[in-house]
Design a protein around this motif. Sequence first.
Motif, PDB file in Angstrom:
ATOM      1  N   GLY A  10      18.034 -97.393   6.244  1.00 31.43           N
ATOM      2  CA  GLY A  10      17.902 -96.633   5.007  1.00 31.43           C
ATOM      3  C   GLY A  10      16.447 -96.535   4.615  1.00 31.43           C
ATOM      4  N   ALA A  34      17.973 -98.674   0.324  1.00 31.07           N
ATOM      5  CA  ALA A  34      19.033 -97.787  -0.150  1.00 31.07           C
ATOM      6  C   ALA A  34      19.649 -97.094   1.063  1.00 31.07           C
ATOM      7  CB  ALA A  34      18.464 -96.743  -1.104  1.00 31.07           C
ATOM      8  N   SER A  36      22.661 -94.302   2.058  1.00 33.34           N
ATOM      9  CA  SER A  36      23.593 -93.294   1.559  1.00 33.34           C
ATOM     10  C   SER A  36      24.569 -92.904   2.648  1.00 33.34           C
ATOM     11  CB  SER A  36      22.829 -92.049   1.097  1.00 33.34           C
ATOM     12  OG  SER A  36      21.974 -92.374   0.037  1.00 33.34           O
ATOM     13  N   THR A  42      25.512 -94.189  -2.676  1.00 34.71           N
ATOM     14  CA  THR A  42      24.398 -95.019  -2.244  1.00 34.71           C
ATOM     15  C   THR A  42      24.685 -96.490  -2.511  1.00 34.71           C
ATOM     16  OG1 THR A  42      22.862 -93.217  -2.723  1.00 34.71           O
ATOM     17  CG2 THR A  42      21.921 -95.407  -2.466  1.00 34.71           C
TER      18      THR A  42
END
Length: 101
Positions: A10, A34, A36, A42
Amino acid sequence: MNYSHITVVGNATDDAEKKVSKKGDVEYATFDVAVSDSKEKTAFFPVVVFGDFSDTVARYVTKGREVLVSGRVRVSDKGRFSVVADTVRFGNDPRRSEEPA
């Protein structure tokens, strides 16, 4: 068997931060990744890197940079989890332009 392994890919949500333990004997770096999914949901994974590699991580993990983190899951007494990284690989850095100056 009491073993956990996790790999996440990420973007760093902020610049990695270099820290020293309260006793002053352990250096480490922290940052969040993060991730997604295809439905634009997320998840955020707190990451900690110990030892000599923490200097490199603190220097190169910047906000928005793509990272691949592989390690084990650590759960605190309060039930919070973090990823203790064995490996951090650096991807694209949005702060560095691919265009010639």
